[in-house]
Design an enzyme around this catalytic site. Sequence first.
Site, PDB file in Angstrom:
ATOM      1  N   HIS A 181     -21.009  -8.361  56.751  1.00 32.47           N
ATOM      2  CA  HIS A 181     -19.861  -7.706  57.370  1.00 32.47           C
ATOM      3  C   HIS A 181     -19.069  -8.739  58.176  1.00 32.47           C
ATOM      4  O   HIS A 181     -19.658  -9.499  58.940  1.00 32.47           O
ATOM      5  CB  HIS A 181     -20.403  -6.623  58.311  1.00 32.47           C
ATOM      6  CG  HIS A 181     -19.401  -5.656  58.813  1.00 32.47           C
ATOM      7  ND1 HIS A 181     -19.544  -4.997  60.018  1.00 32.47           N
ATOM      8  CD2 HIS A 181     -18.247  -5.197  58.282  1.00 32.47           C
ATOM      9  CE1 HIS A 181     -18.523  -4.179  60.198  1.00 32.47           C
ATOM     10  NE2 HIS A 181     -17.721  -4.282  59.158  1.00 32.47           N
TER      11      HIS A 181
ATOM     12  N   GLU B 172     -19.174  -0.430  48.361  1.00 32.87           N
ATOM     13  CA  GLU B 172     -19.827  -0.590  49.657  1.00 32.87           C
ATOM     14  C   GLU B 172     -20.054   0.762  50.323  1.00 32.87           C
ATOM     15  O   GLU B 172     -19.190   1.648  50.239  1.00 32.87           O
ATOM     16  CB  GLU B 172     -18.903  -1.461  50.503  1.00 32.87           C
ATOM     17  CG  GLU B 172     -19.277  -1.599  51.942  1.00 32.87           C
ATOM     18  CD  GLU B 172     -18.241  -2.438  52.686  1.00 32.87           C
ATOM     19  OE1 GLU B 172     -17.506  -3.218  52.044  1.00 32.87           O
ATOM     20  OE2 GLU B 172     -18.167  -2.300  53.914  1.00 32.87           O
TER      21      GLU B 172
ATOM     22  N   HIS C 231      -9.192  -8.483  52.675  1.00 37.35           N
ATOM     23  CA  HIS C 231      -8.836  -7.064  52.566  1.00 37.35           C
ATOM     24  C   HIS C 231      -7.418  -6.931  52.028  1.00 37.35           C
ATOM     25  O   HIS C 231      -6.514  -7.603  52.515  1.00 37.35           O
ATOM     26  CB  HIS C 231      -8.857  -6.399  53.940  1.00 37.35           C
ATOM     27  CG  HIS C 231     -10.235  -6.105  54.435  1.00 37.35           C
ATOM     28  ND1 HIS C 231     -10.480  -5.155  55.402  1.00 37.35           N
ATOM     29  CD2 HIS C 231     -11.446  -6.611  54.088  1.00 37.35           C
ATOM     30  CE1 HIS C 231     -11.784  -5.107  55.633  1.00 37.35           C
ATOM     31  NE2 HIS C 231     -12.378  -5.975  54.864  1.00 37.35           N
TER      32      HIS C 231
ATOM     33  N   GLU D  63     -23.733  -2.611  57.030  1.00 37.14           N
ATOM     34  CA  GLU D  63     -22.950  -3.051  58.187  1.00 37.14           C
ATOM     35  C   GLU D  63     -23.302  -2.299  59.462  1.00 37.14           C
ATOM     36  O   GLU D  63     -23.090  -2.810  60.547  1.00 37.14           O
ATOM     37  CB  GLU D  63     -21.443  -2.979  57.902  1.00 37.14           C
ATOM     38  CG  GLU D  63     -20.896  -1.583  57.748  1.00 37.14           C
ATOM     39  CD  GLU D  63     -19.398  -1.585  57.463  1.00 37.14           C
ATOM     40  OE1 GLU D  63     -18.961  -2.301  56.551  1.00 37.14           O
ATOM     41  OE2 GLU D  63     -18.661  -0.866  58.164  1.00 37.14           O
TER      42      GLU D  63
ATOM     43  N   ASN E 167     -17.527  -2.394  68.528  1.00 40.24           N
ATOM     44  CA  ASN E 167     -16.208  -1.763  68.535  1.00 40.24           C
ATOM     45  C   ASN E 167     -16.262  -0.323  69.040  1.00 40.24           C
ATOM     46  O   ASN E 167     -16.998   0.514  68.514  1.00 40.24           O
ATOM     47  CB  ASN E 167     -15.641  -1.803  67.104  1.00 40.24           C
ATOM     48  CG  ASN E 167     -14.192  -1.385  67.055  1.00 40.24           C
ATOM     49  OD1 ASN E 167     -13.497  -1.379  68.067  1.00 40.24           O
ATOM     50  ND2 ASN E 167     -13.738  -1.030  65.854  1.00 40.24           N
TER      51      ASN E 167
ATOM     52  N   ASP F 181     -14.636  -0.292  49.524  1.00 39.66           N
ATOM     53  CA  ASP F 181     -15.469   0.278  50.589  1.00 39.66           C
ATOM     54  C   ASP F 181     -15.319   1.798  50.598  1.00 39.66           C
ATOM     55  O   ASP F 181     -14.236   2.326  50.863  1.00 39.66           O
ATOM     56  CB  ASP F 181     -15.034  -0.309  51.943  1.00 39.66           C
ATOM     57  CG  ASP F 181     -16.022  -0.014  53.066  1.00 39.66           C
ATOM     58  OD1 ASP F 181     -16.905   0.839  52.877  1.00 39.66           O
ATOM     59  OD2 ASP F 181     -15.889  -0.649  54.136  1.00 39.66           O
TER      60      ASP F 181
ATOM     61  N   ARG G 102     -25.480  -6.135  53.791  1.00 35.44           N
ATOM     62  CA  ARG G 102     -24.267  -6.414  54.566  1.00 35.44           C
ATOM     63  C   ARG G 102     -24.485  -6.500  56.081  1.00 35.44           C
ATOM     64  O   ARG G 102     -23.541  -6.419  56.856  1.00 35.44           O
ATOM     65  CB  ARG G 102     -23.212  -5.339  54.245  1.00 35.44           C
ATOM     66  CG  ARG G 102     -22.484  -5.710  52.973  1.00 35.44           C
ATOM     67  CD  ARG G 102     -21.375  -4.770  52.636  1.00 35.44           C
ATOM     68  NE  ARG G 102     -20.476  -4.447  53.720  1.00 35.44           N
ATOM     69  CZ  ARG G 102     -19.587  -5.274  54.244  1.00 35.44           C
ATOM     70  NH1 ARG G 102     -19.475  -6.500  53.796  1.00 35.44           N
ATOM     71  NH2 ARG G 102     -18.790  -4.856  55.220  1.00 35.44           N
TER      72      ARG G 102
ATOM     73  N   HIS H  58     -17.049   3.672  52.607  1.00 29.33           N
ATOM     74  CA  HIS H  58     -17.168   3.985  54.034  1.00 29.33           C
ATOM     75  C   HIS H  58     -17.962   5.261  54.298  1.00 29.33           C
ATOM     76  O   HIS H  58     -17.518   6.142  55.038  1.00 29.33           O
ATOM     77  CB  HIS H  58     -15.775   4.030  54.694  1.00 29.33           C
ATOM     78  CG  HIS H  58     -15.746   3.353  56.032  1.00 29.33           C
ATOM     79  ND1 HIS H  58     -15.710   4.040  57.203  1.00 29.33           N
ATOM     80  CD2 HIS H  58     -15.777   2.050  56.376  1.00 29.33           C
ATOM     81  CE1 HIS H  58     -15.695   3.177  58.223  1.00 29.33           C
ATOM     82  NE2 HIS H  58     -15.743   1.960  57.750  1.00 29.33           N
TER      83      HIS H  58
ATOM     84  N   TRP I 126     -16.713   9.265  59.004  1.00 22.03           N
ATOM     85  CA  TRP I 126     -15.467   8.488  58.948  1.00 22.03           C
ATOM     86  C   TRP I 126     -15.686   7.202  58.195  1.00 22.03           C
ATOM     87  O   TRP I 126     -16.644   6.497  58.391  1.00 22.03           O
ATOM     88  CB  TRP I 126     -14.960   8.143  60.355  1.00 22.03           C
ATOM     89  CG  TRP I 126     -13.620   7.458  60.249  1.00 22.03           C
ATOM     90  CD1 TRP I 126     -12.423   8.031  59.947  1.00 22.03           C
ATOM     91  CD2 TRP I 126     -13.346   6.060  60.430  1.00 22.03           C
ATOM     92  NE1 TRP I 126     -11.421   7.091  59.923  1.00 22.03           N
ATOM     93  CE2 TRP I 126     -11.956   5.866  60.204  1.00 22.03           C
ATOM     94  CE3 TRP I 126     -14.146   4.943  60.729  1.00 22.03           C
ATOM     95  CZ2 TRP I 126     -11.347   4.615  60.288  1.00 22.03           C
ATOM     96  CZ3 TRP I 126     -13.544   3.702  60.807  1.00 22.03           C
ATOM     97  CH2 TRP I 126     -12.156   3.540  60.592  1.00 22.03           C
TER      98      TRP I 126
ATOM     99  N   ASP J  51     -13.099  -6.746  64.133  1.00 24.64           N
ATOM    100  CA  ASP J  51     -13.657  -6.298  65.405  1.00 24.64           C
ATOM    101  C   ASP J  51     -14.946  -7.033  65.781  1.00 24.64           C
ATOM    102  O   ASP J  51     -15.551  -6.715  66.801  1.00 24.64           O
ATOM    103  CB  ASP J  51     -13.831  -4.771  65.447  1.00 24.64           C
ATOM    104  CG  ASP J  51     -14.596  -4.214  64.266  1.00 24.64           C
ATOM    105  OD1 ASP J  51     -13.964  -3.618  63.381  1.00 24.64           O
ATOM    106  OD2 ASP J  51     -15.824  -4.383  64.224  1.00 24.64           O
TER     107      ASP J  51
ATOM    108  N   ARG K   1     -10.909  -6.983  48.482  1.00 20.60           N
ATOM    109  CA  ARG K   1     -11.336  -5.607  48.686  1.00 20.60           C
ATOM    110  C   ARG K   1     -10.097  -4.740  48.578  1.00 20.60           C
ATOM    111  O   ARG K   1      -9.132  -4.947  49.315  1.00 20.60           O
ATOM    112  CB  ARG K   1     -11.969  -5.459  50.066  1.00 20.60           C
ATOM    113  CG  ARG K   1     -12.651  -4.121  50.273  1.00 20.60           C
ATOM    114  CD  ARG K   1     -13.045  -3.897  51.715  1.00 20.60           C
ATOM    115  NE  ARG K   1     -11.970  -3.279  52.474  1.00 20.60           N
ATOM    116  CZ  ARG K   1     -12.137  -2.580  53.608  1.00 20.60           C
ATOM    117  NH1 ARG K   1     -13.353  -2.431  54.108  1.00 20.60           N
ATOM    118  NH2 ARG K   1     -11.116  -2.061  54.246  1.00 20.60           N
TER     119      ARG K   1
ATOM    120  N   GLU L 218     -17.410 -11.273  53.899  1.00 15.72           N
ATOM    121  CA  GLU L 218     -16.169 -10.556  54.207  1.00 15.72           C
ATOM    122  C   GLU L 218     -15.348 -11.364  55.206  1.00 15.72           C
ATOM    123  O   GLU L 218     -15.871 -11.858  56.202  1.00 15.72           O
ATOM    124  CB  GLU L 218     -16.498  -9.182  54.803  1.00 15.72           C
ATOM    125  CG  GLU L 218     -15.271  -8.334  55.102  1.00 15.72           C
ATOM    126  CD  GLU L 218     -15.635  -6.949  55.645  1.00 15.72           C
ATOM    127  OE1 GLU L 218     -16.705  -6.804  56.271  1.00 15.72           O
ATOM    128  OE2 GLU L 218     -14.844  -6.017  55.437  1.00 15.72           O
TER     129      GLU L 218
END
Length: 404
Positions: free
Chosen positions: A314, A238, A122, A264, A37, A212, A285, A214, A404, A318, A147, A341
């Site tokens: 994961h 996660e 999700h 992931e 992605n 998550d 993951r 992230h 991010w 995407d 999630r 997931e």
Amino acid sequence: MKIVEAKVIVTSPGRNYVTLKLTTDEGVTGLGDATLNGRELAVVSYLRDHVCPLLVGRDPQRIEDTWQYLYKGAYWRRGPVGMAAIAAVDVALWDIKGKVAGLPVYQLLGGASRDGVLVYCHVHGRDVPELLDRVARAVDEGYAAVRIQAGIPGLDKTYGVTDADPDEVYEPADAARPEEQLWDTAAYLESVPAVAAAVRERFGPALHLLHDVHHRLTPIEAARLGQALEPYRFFWIEDPTPAEDQDAFRLIRQHTVTPLATGEVFNSIWDCQTLITERLIDYIRTSVGHAGGITHLRRIFDLAALYGVKTGSHGPGDLSPVSLAAALHLDLAVPNFGIQEYMGHAGPWADVFKTSYTRRGPLMHPGDEPGLGVEIDEEAAAAYGYEPRYLPYSRLRDGSIHDW
Ligand code: EZ4
Ligand code: CO
């Protein structure tokens, strides 16, 4: 048997997907997903310019040898671009092997270890009431694991929450640069336990809850979050910290019994080695698409099994339906499967990809078509041209860049 053609197909039915299609001299075809992605065309070049010419003339039955040839033969190892390309080749070869044998790929991996694959979907909400409504909808749709991600007071946008429902597309089309988002760790840490409490109170103890982070916390912040969430019995949190710092998990582990999942962004078994062998995580993951295909992911999962670590691949939108199918075949077969997931795919993807996987309530199944059970309609694919898109990035209130 020989590979006579290796073709890279770029299409954007809802979002960008890169697909490798291999064809043998007997007319058997295999598909692999090479989508990375936001960096799709780098993998397209890696495949077209460097890998496809090496594949023509090779025996498609020699999956392991081809994997080693592409991995060791490049000298430059690992990394998301190269490993996504190797994954695509590997998955396409498993697809061909299944079609030649007349068996679904999971049968080649030892057969089904379970009736179906537990998936989590999700669910996001801009605030708690919206989140609760959507969790109720997911439960109605038969999911047993969700999630949960909620908007953070004071922040305009955050990972996991979009204005559209149910779509989660974080990459605005036609943006010449990645979108900038504000991040505030203190506001986040304040909000998550209250969100968790509201969901548990409404839905009771049986629903599996995941979240998550992230990659946004320091180890001690992650430890604090893990402790704060202990009363709500999460299935996992996660990516609590940036995952490449494997040592960080030792500190988190010392402080909390909330299960941890990561991987992931990993591309190889070496990225997972410390985390697995020191039992610093509960779920690994890594994905078929980004960690070297079915061959390499199975190797990671086997290492994990030895240390009591379960799988939790994961499965974002995407990665293409080809990756999802490959993941489901592996999930069905491995003894240490944990959860998969399942984000689903947005937009008109079904015009392009014809799939055989199904969901019944909380469980998915890859289907019993020979190979992966996914085909691509190349004419339809050609109608959806590539769209340059970037993932967003974060800055703190002082203007510095954050994960991010
Ligand atoms: O942000 O796949 O758990 N899922 C995730 C994903 C990732 C995207 C990045 O392309 O973290 O939503
Ligand atoms: Co994630």
